[in-house]
Write an enzyme that holds these catalytic residues in place. Sequence first.
Site, short mmCIF file in Angstrom:
data_model
loop_
_atom_site.label_atom_id
_atom_site.label_comp_id
_atom_site.label_asym_id
_atom_site.label_seq_id
_atom_site.Cartn_x
_atom_site.Cartn_y
_atom_site.Cartn_z
N MET A 1 38.72 40.48 36.57
CA MET A 1 39.95 40.70 37.35
C MET A 1 39.68 40.82 38.85
O MET A 1 40.57 40.64 39.66
CB MET A 1 40.62 41.98 36.89
CG MET A 1 41.56 41.79 35.75
SD MET A 1 42.64 43.24 35.66
CE MET A 1 43.55 42.80 34.19
N VAL B 1 30.49 37.08 23.52
CA VAL B 1 29.71 37.99 22.68
C VAL B 1 30.63 38.46 21.55
O VAL B 1 31.70 39.03 21.80
CB VAL B 1 29.13 39.17 23.48
CG1 VAL B 1 28.44 40.16 22.55
CG2 VAL B 1 28.15 38.64 24.52
N THR C 1 43.48 43.30 44.50
CA THR C 1 43.91 43.62 45.86
C THR C 1 42.80 44.32 46.62
O THR C 1 42.84 44.39 47.84
CB THR C 1 45.16 44.54 45.80
OG1 THR C 1 46.09 43.94 44.91
CG2 THR C 1 45.80 44.70 47.15
N ASN D 1 36.68 50.66 33.59
CA ASN D 1 37.70 51.70 33.71
C ASN D 1 37.91 52.46 32.40
O ASN D 1 38.38 53.59 32.41
CB ASN D 1 39.02 51.08 34.16
CG ASN D 1 38.87 50.34 35.48
OD1 ASN D 1 37.98 50.66 36.26
ND2 ASN D 1 39.72 49.35 35.72
N HIS E 1 45.56 48.84 35.44
CA HIS E 1 44.56 49.90 35.56
C HIS E 1 44.45 50.64 34.23
O HIS E 1 44.82 51.80 34.13
CB HIS E 1 44.96 50.89 36.66
CG HIS E 1 45.05 50.28 38.02
ND1 HIS E 1 45.71 50.89 39.08
CD2 HIS E 1 44.55 49.13 38.52
CE1 HIS E 1 45.61 50.14 40.16
NE2 HIS E 1 44.92 49.05 39.85
N SER F 1 41.79 39.15 32.46
CA SER F 1 41.31 37.92 33.11
C SER F 1 40.04 37.50 32.40
O SER F 1 39.23 38.36 32.03
CB SER F 1 40.97 38.15 34.58
OG SER F 1 42.11 38.51 35.32
N GLU G 1 29.40 36.04 29.91
CA GLU G 1 30.80 36.10 30.34
C GLU G 1 31.57 35.01 29.57
O GLU G 1 31.18 33.85 29.60
CB GLU G 1 30.89 35.85 31.87
CG GLU G 1 32.28 35.54 32.39
CD GLU G 1 33.33 36.58 32.05
OE1 GLU G 1 33.13 37.76 32.38
OE2 GLU G 1 34.35 36.21 31.42
#
Length: 508
Positions: free
Chosen positions: A124, A237, A129, A478, A444, A118, A41
Site C-alpha cells: 500500500m 507464499v 499519503t 499494522n 488502517h 494492495s 511478494e
Amino acid sequence: MTSRIYPAAVDVIIVGSGPAGATYARILTEEAPTARIAMFEVGPTVSNPPGAHVKNIADADERARAQLLSEGPGAHDDGDRVGGIVKTTQRRARPGTFLLEDGYRVEGEDGLPVAAMSSNVGGMAAHWTGACPRPNESERIAFLDESGELDGLLAEGERLLGVTNDAFDASPHASLVRGRLAAAADAGRAEHARVQRMPLAVHRRDDGRLVWSGSDVVLGDATRANPNFTLYDESLVTRVIMEDGRAAGVAVTDVRTGESHEVRARVVVVAADALRSPQLLWASGIRPAALGRYLNDQAQIVFAVRIRDFVPATATEGAAQAGLSEYSGVTWVPFTDEVPFHGQVMQLDASPVKLAEDDPAAPGSIVGLGLFCAKDLQDSDRVEFSEHEVDRYGMPAMTLHYTLSPRDHAVIDRAKAEIVRLGTAIGEPLDDRPFMMPLGASLHYQGTTRMGRVDDGTSVCSPDGEVWSAAGVFVAGNGVIPTATACNPTLTGVALAVRGARRIAAGL
Ligand SMILES: Cc1cc2nc3c(=O)[nH]c(=O)nc-3n(C[C@H](O)[C@H](O)[C@H](O)COP(=O)(O)OP(=O)(O)OC[C@H]3O[C@@H](n4cnc5c(N)ncnc54)[C@H](O)[C@@H]3O)c2cc1C
C-alpha cells in the site's frame, strides 16, 4: 536484487514487500549483513526502484498502469483512477487498491464494506499519503514506553521512511490554515499535542519536485546493494512450514507459472498486511486464540471548507508548485485521550479522498478536513477464515465480523461536532454536515496479529513480534499494533518491525 530462481534455503524469509517487510530487510542488511534474505511478494513490480511510490511516476498513463497492476487478481479499469472513494456510500476502491470481494459484512453487523488491500512490490505504501505522526497518550504501547524504547524505535522508523517536516513549508496558505486551527484547538493542550505540521514521508528534490517515500526508501541503497538480499515478485507464499514447533521455511507458488516450491529458512517474517498475515498463519495451522481478533479500523469523518478571506497565491508561488498543488500543506491535529480524534487537514488534491472539486478560479481555496476515530477494541471484531472457500489467490476466504459499539457511536458523534467546529474556524463549509466514510476507508487495519507483553490469550506475538506458539515465525505490520490508534499507523508498525528485526539480527 530481484530474481526468478528460487533458492533451496536462506536464513530469513520475508513475506510481503510493504514498509513492514522492507524494514526487516533493511535492519537485517545493516545489522546482520551475511544473513541470506529472500523476500516474497505476490504482486508485480510496478515502479522503479522496486517499491517506489507511484505518485513519483510523472507520466499519467504509466502511473495509471502501475496502479492497475497493484489491484490484485481481479483488477479491471473502471475509468476513474483519480479520485477513488468519493463522498458516497458506494463500495469503491482507491487507485492502487482493491476491495475484499466477499465477506466484508455479516448480516446484523456493521462490517468493513470498503476493506481494501494492495498487491504489488511496495504494498500500500506505493499508493499512500505518507502521513507519519507519532502515536500519543493511549495510542502508545505502554510496555515499550515503560522500557523506554518506544521513542527510539519511532525515531528509527522516521529514518527508514525518510520522514520530513518541511516539504510543504513554501505553501502559501499553510500558516494561515494552521494558525486558525491552532486558535480553535490548542487551548489546554501540551506542546506536543498542539496543532502542527504533519510529519510526512516525502522530501523535495533540488529541482523542487516532491518525492514520496515507498518501500524503496525503506530498503534504501544498502539493501539494494546487499548481495545476500533477493526480492521475488509475483510469488505467493501459501504456507509457513513448521517442524518440531518452529519455522522451517515456506511453500511458495510462482504466480506466473503456477509451480510450487519449498524454500527452507530458520526464520520466517510474515508482513503480508493486517488481513493477509493472519490468513497465512491460519493456512499454516498456526492458530492462536487471538489470531484475527481485535480487528480495528479508524472511522473517518470528512468535511470540506473554503478558506475565509482567501487571497490567491501569486504567479511566482504558483510556479514553485510542481506536480501536486501545494497551497496549504498538511496540518496535524494530534489525538489526545481528552479529544480522541486524529486530525489531518490538507490540500484537496494531496488528499486520498475526493471531497470536492477545487475551485479553478481560486486554486487552493478549498481544504479538506479528516478526523480519524480510535476504535473501542473488542475481541469479537475479527477476521475469520474458511476451511473450504478460497479467495482469488486460492487462500482461505475471509469473513469480517465488525461492529461499532455504543462508545464508538458516541466518539463518532463528537468527531462530527468537532470537525464542523474546526472547519468553520478555517472557512465556510461546502456542505451543511460532515460525512462519515464507509467503514474500512481509513485503510488502517490493526490488531489482528497483536503484540502483548505476555502470552495470556489476548495477543498473537511477543514484544519482538515472534508468534507465541511458533518459534521463528515473526509477524509485522499494522496488525501487530495492540492499541487503538487514531493516527496513521504505518510509522508505528515500522517502529515495531525495527525491534523484531534487531532481535533476529542478534540471534543470527
Ligand atoms: C491511498 C492510501 C493512503 C494511505 N495513507 C496513509 C498515511 O498517510 N499514513 C499511514 O500511516 N498509512 C497510510 N496508508 C496505509 C499504509 O500504506 C499502510 O499502513 C502500509 O503500507 C502497511 O504496510 P505493510 O508493510 O504492513 O503492508 P502492505 O503495505 O499492505 O504490504 C503487504 C504486502 O504483502 C503482500 N502479500 C500479502 N499476502 C501475501 C502472500 N501470501 N505472499 C506474498 N505476498 C503477500 C501484499 O501483496 C502486499 O504487497 C495509506 C494507504 C493507501 C492505499
